[in-house]
Design a protein around this motif. Structure first.
Motif, PDB file in Angstrom:
ATOM      1  N   UNK A 138       0.844  -1.192   0.000  1.00 35.28           N
ATOM      2  CA  UNK A 138       0.000   0.000   0.000  1.00 35.28           C
ATOM      3  C   UNK A 138       0.880   1.243   0.000  1.00 35.28           C
ATOM      4  N   UNK A 139       0.681   2.106  -0.980  1.00 35.05           N
ATOM      5  CA  UNK A 139       1.511   3.303  -1.075  1.00 35.05           C
ATOM      6  C   UNK A 139       1.019   4.336  -0.067  1.00 35.05           C
ATOM      7  N   UNK A 140       1.977   4.916   0.639  1.00 39.46           N
ATOM      8  CA  UNK A 140       1.617   5.903   1.666  1.00 39.46           C
ATOM      9  C   UNK A 140       1.862   7.315   1.155  1.00 39.46           C
ATOM     10  N   UNK A 141       3.017   7.499   0.497  1.00 39.27           N
ATOM     11  CA  UNK A 141       3.339   8.851   0.026  1.00 39.27           C
ATOM     12  C   UNK A 141       4.238   8.790  -1.210  1.00 39.27           C
ATOM     13  N   UNK A 142       4.234   9.898  -1.922  1.00 35.36           N
ATOM     14  CA  UNK A 142       5.075  10.013  -3.115  1.00 35.36           C
ATOM     15  C   UNK A 142       5.598  11.448  -3.178  1.00 35.36           C
ATOM     16  N   UNK A 143       6.904  11.575  -3.386  1.00 32.83           N
ATOM     17  CA  UNK A 143       7.517  12.912  -3.426  1.00 32.83           C
ATOM     18  C   UNK A 143       8.312  13.031  -4.723  1.00 32.83           C
TER      19      UNK A 143
ATOM     20  N   UNK B 168      16.310  14.844 -10.139  1.00 33.18           N
ATOM     21  CA  UNK B 168      16.499  13.552 -10.804  1.00 33.18           C
ATOM     22  C   UNK B 168      15.345  13.229 -11.756  1.00 33.18           C
ATOM     23  N   UNK B 169      14.249  13.990 -11.619  1.00 34.78           N
ATOM     24  CA  UNK B 169      13.074  13.715 -12.444  1.00 34.78           C
ATOM     25  C   UNK B 169      12.447  12.381 -12.105  1.00 34.78           C
ATOM     26  N   UNK B 170      12.313  12.109 -10.804  1.00 36.90           N
ATOM     27  CA  UNK B 170      11.679  10.834 -10.430  1.00 36.90           C
ATOM     28  C   UNK B 170      10.848  10.981  -9.162  1.00 36.90           C
TER      29      UNK B 170
ATOM     30  N   UNK C 159       0.858  13.240  -1.785  1.00 36.94           N
ATOM     31  CA  UNK C 159       1.677  13.500  -2.969  1.00 36.94           C
ATOM     32  C   UNK C 159       2.300  14.882  -2.849  1.00 36.94           C
ATOM     33  N   UNK C 160       3.610  14.933  -3.014  1.00 38.04           N
ATOM     34  CA  UNK C 160       4.318  16.215  -2.998  1.00 38.04           C
ATOM     35  C   UNK C 160       4.937  16.423  -4.374  1.00 38.04           C
ATOM     36  N   UNK C 161       4.558  17.524  -5.007  1.00 36.44           N
ATOM     37  CA  UNK C 161       5.038  17.784  -6.355  1.00 36.44           C
ATOM     38  C   UNK C 161       6.183  18.781  -6.384  1.00 36.44           C
ATOM     39  N   UNK C 162       6.277  19.554  -7.467  1.00 42.03           N
ATOM     40  CA  UNK C 162       7.355  20.540  -7.626  1.00 42.03           C
ATOM     41  C   UNK C 162       7.358  21.525  -6.465  1.00 42.03           C
ATOM     42  N   UNK C 163       8.529  21.823  -5.939  1.00 43.58           N
ATOM     43  CA  UNK C 163       8.652  22.796  -4.843  1.00 43.58           C
ATOM     44  C   UNK C 163       7.996  22.307  -3.559  1.00 43.58           C
ATOM     45  N   UNK C 164       7.738  21.024  -3.448  1.00 44.38           N
ATOM     46  CA  UNK C 164       7.163  20.464  -2.215  1.00 44.38           C
ATOM     47  C   UNK C 164       5.666  20.690  -2.069  1.00 44.38           C
ATOM     48  N   UNK C 165       4.997  21.182  -3.142  1.00 46.86           N
ATOM     49  CA  UNK C 165       3.555  21.450  -3.005  1.00 46.86           C
ATOM     50  C   UNK C 165       2.788  20.158  -2.734  1.00 46.86           C
ATOM     51  N   UNK C 166       1.733  20.328  -1.917  1.00 46.40           N
ATOM     52  CA  UNK C 166       0.958  19.166  -1.472  1.00 46.40           C
ATOM     53  C   UNK C 166      -0.338  19.065  -2.288  1.00 46.40           C
ATOM     54  N   UNK C 167      -0.568  17.886  -2.818  1.00 45.74           N
ATOM     55  CA  UNK C 167      -1.730  17.718  -3.701  1.00 45.74           C
ATOM     56  C   UNK C 167      -3.046  17.958  -2.964  1.00 45.74           C
ATOM     57  N   UNK C 168      -3.172  17.440  -1.752  1.00 49.57           N
ATOM     58  CA  UNK C 168      -4.445  17.602  -1.037  1.00 49.57           C
ATOM     59  C   UNK C 168      -4.660  19.051  -0.595  1.00 49.57           C
ATOM     60  N   UNK C 169      -3.566  19.756  -0.348  1.00 50.36           N
ATOM     61  CA  UNK C 169      -3.683  21.180  -0.029  1.00 50.36           C
ATOM     62  C   UNK C 169      -4.208  21.906  -1.270  1.00 50.36           C
TER      63      UNK C 169
ATOM     64  N   UNK D  99       2.006  20.938 -11.735  1.00 46.74           N
ATOM     65  CA  UNK D  99       2.908  20.956 -10.575  1.00 46.74           C
ATOM     66  C   UNK D  99       3.236  19.561 -10.077  1.00 46.74           C
ATOM     67  N   UNK D 100       2.636  18.552 -10.699  1.00 46.41           N
ATOM     68  CA  UNK D 100       2.898  17.154 -10.313  1.00 46.41           C
ATOM     69  C   UNK D 100       3.339  16.382 -11.565  1.00 46.41           C
ATOM     70  N   UNK D 101       4.588  16.637 -11.996  1.00 45.01           N
ATOM     71  CA  UNK D 101       5.049  16.075 -13.270  1.00 45.01           C
ATOM     72  C   UNK D 101       5.080  14.543 -13.241  1.00 45.01           C
ATOM     73  N   UNK D 102       4.934  13.990 -14.402  1.00 45.00           N
ATOM     74  CA  UNK D 102       5.038  12.527 -14.566  1.00 45.00           C
ATOM     75  C   UNK D 102       4.123  11.768 -13.618  1.00 45.00           C
ATOM     76  N   UNK D 103       3.007  12.402 -13.272  1.00 41.53           N
ATOM     77  CA  UNK D 103       2.020  11.745 -12.428  1.00 41.53           C
ATOM     78  C   UNK D 103       0.674  11.782 -13.156  1.00 41.53           C
TER      79      UNK D 103
END
Ligand code: NAP
Length: 499
Positions: free
Chosen positions: A108-113, A118-120, A354-364, A380-384
């Motif tokens: 079960x995935x908990x988080x993704x940053x 590195x582009x990953x 999920x934390x995207x570019x610059x640490x932004x939070x998806x749920x926020x 703001x959430x590349x490759x997602x």
């Protein structure tokens, strides 16, 4: 996963092994992407068709359409397939397309940053594993987390309780007094199944639903033979169902002629099915048809007229021991409480972070309601990417076809990454805003915007779940990515060299 194959195909993490995840995996394979993993929190594939094993669980979209377009099944046994048959079909797809080696259960995935340098994506599982992927595709959908209402005293309930999507098959309901809370698409399927065996059945209805006949039947041997023998006939049959359902979207426009026709059909069916005028009145909605999901059933109304079944319309106030107290002052003593109260449908992707570019939070970013570009990407959430994400649900046609459109689009994004040596693709804020402005304008003209509560919208009324138009329109818009809508970050030579 294998070490970073920079300069080669991106490594893809697919979250969830339900219909969407399976479809994504099959098409990735077909497009020559081999480095992908399907992470599934459960111990088997199937997603919603694995979780919802309640008695009578079946699809309310006709079988010959509710399947992958590239994997027709001429052998469906009924007009509307049952849950075990759909699950068997999905297992067949997993085997046929060689997906077993790509499956990772109990993960079960908990988080993704997102690591921009590195582009990953750096992923973390609930049991603490750290994983990496160049691209993340969510296939967790909209209806995976059961919703249990907070009723005062619920924790003190002295009997057995469970949710329809977590059916307790070990518990025997024979002779018991059973209360079902909710009367949506799930409840109307299992209520007719359990009513004959329980002692007494109380159906707690907060608001009635529009319901029409399902006319389900067995598929005859001749039809199966014809569909097997003549694949073009099977394709024609599928297309006929698709266009018939597609035309129903006209009924979802507010005040449309079609919606009035549907309402009359539903009223006539109710009149024909229920002889008791008081019961009929209690079952008549006060909102336009389609505002909540239109229900299909041939046995729900007759079940409500059984001697041992009571429709309770007074609101549930509190629970004490085995007693359920309603607002009219009555106390209902029950042995088992079944929640058919649906899912946390508007909390997309929760509880993952999920934390995207610059640490932004998806749920926020989604605090006023989830939104995306074409339901599948968020600026703001590349490759997602998401499958069956915000505003991709339907009230009239097959969600599997919508998923196929999204998968086709995502595969093209991945092909562009591979061919153009991109570090990432990110939809622009402008494209996302323009898309959602138009989407919400269109949605405001639909019945979903009318005065009814439904899982299609947030508490504040923003419609976050449904697509605003015909499936054909979504199909057209997702045929090819509009590259102007994407920021394309080139892979720096230093990183390419490392690969
Ligand atoms: P649902 O449609 O969300 O229905 C939930 C039911 O619980 C509603 O009757 C709702 O009443 C009631 N409810 C929720 N909270 C309550 C509370 N606090 N007190 C009293 N009643 C409460 O859930 P579902 O039946 O599980 O279906 C969800 C979706 O799953 C469907 O719409 C459909 O898309 C999908 N589904 C599909 C199939 C299929 O055949 N393809 C089958 C089953 C489910 P209100 O109406 O008043 O809110």
């Amino acid at each position: 996963m294998a070490p970073s194959p920079l300069g080669r195909s991106p490594r893809v993490a697919i979250l969830g092994a339900g219909i969407a995840g399976i479809c994504m995996a099959i098409q990735l394979k077909k497009a020559g992407f081999q480095d992908f993993t399907l992470y599934e929190k459960a111990d088997g594939i199937g997603g919603t068709w694995r979780d919802n094993s309640y008695p009578g669980a079946a699809c309310d979209v006709r079988s010959h359409l509710y399947s992958f377009s590239f994997e027709p099944n001429p052998d469906w046994s009924r007009t509307y397939a049952t849950q075990p048959e759909i699950l068997r079909y999905l297992e067949h797809c997993v085997d046929k397309y060689g997906l077993r080696p790509h499956l990772r259960f109990h993960t079960e995935m908990e988080s993704a940053r997102f690591d921009a340098s590195q582009g990953l994506w750096r992923l973390r599982t609930r049991d603490g594993q750290e994983l990496e992927a160049d691209v993340v595709v969510s296939g967790v959908g909209q209806l995976n987390r059961p919703s249990i209402p907070s009723i005062p005293g619920l924790e003190s309930f002295g009997g057995t309780r469970f949710h329809s999507a977590r059916w307790n098959h070990a518990h025997d309901l024979s002779g018991e007094t059973v209360a079902v809370i909710g009367n949506g698409a799930s409840a109307i399927q299992f209520i007719p199944q359990i009513a004959p065996k329980v002692g007494k059945l109380l159906v707690f209805q907060r608001s009635p639903n529009w319901l029409i006949s399902k006319s389900d039947q067995e598929v005859g041997a001749l039809k199966k033979w014809l569909l097997r023998r003549f694949p073009s006939l099977a394709a024609l049959h599928r297309a006929a169902i698709y266009w018939e359902l597609e035309a129903r979207f006209f009924a979802f426009r507010q005040h449309s002629f079609m919606s009035k026709v549907f309402e009359q059909v539903a009223r006539l069916y109710l009149r024909w099915s229920i002889s008791n005028p008081k019961l009929r009145e209690a079952l008549t909605p006060d909102y336009p048809v389609g505002c909540k999901r239109i229900l299909l059933s041939d046995d729900y109304y007759p079940t409500l007229e059984r001697e041992n079944v009571e429709l309770v319309t007074s609101g549930l106030e509190r629970i004490e021991g085995k007693g359920l107290f309603t607002q009219d002052g009555r106390r209902h003593e029950v042995d088992t409480l079944i929640f058919a109260t649906g899912f946390e449908a508007t909390s997309f992707l929760a509880p993952m972070r999920f934390q995207g570019l610059g640490g932004r939070d998806l749920h926020e970013q989604w605090k006023d309601g989830a939104e995306a570009y074409l339901g599948l990407a968020v600026s703001g959430f590349p490759n997602f990417y998401m499958l069956y994400g915000p505003n991709t649900n339907l009230g009239h046609n097959s969600i599997i076809f919508m998923i196929e459109c999204q998968v086709r689009y995502i595969v093209q994004c991945l092909e562009a990454m591979r061919e153009r040596e991109l570090l990432w693709l990110d939809v622009t804020p402008e494209a996302m805003t323009a898309f959602n402005t138009e989407l919400q304008q269109e949605l405001s003209k639909t019945v979903w915007a009318a005065n009814c509560g439904s899982w299609y919208k947030t508490a504040s009324g923003k419609i976050t779940n449904n697509w605003s138009s015909f499936v054909t329109d979504f199909d057209r818009r997702t045929r090819q990515p509009d590259w102007v809508a994407f920021h394309q970050e080139a892979r720096p030579p230093a990183l390419a060299a490392v690969g």
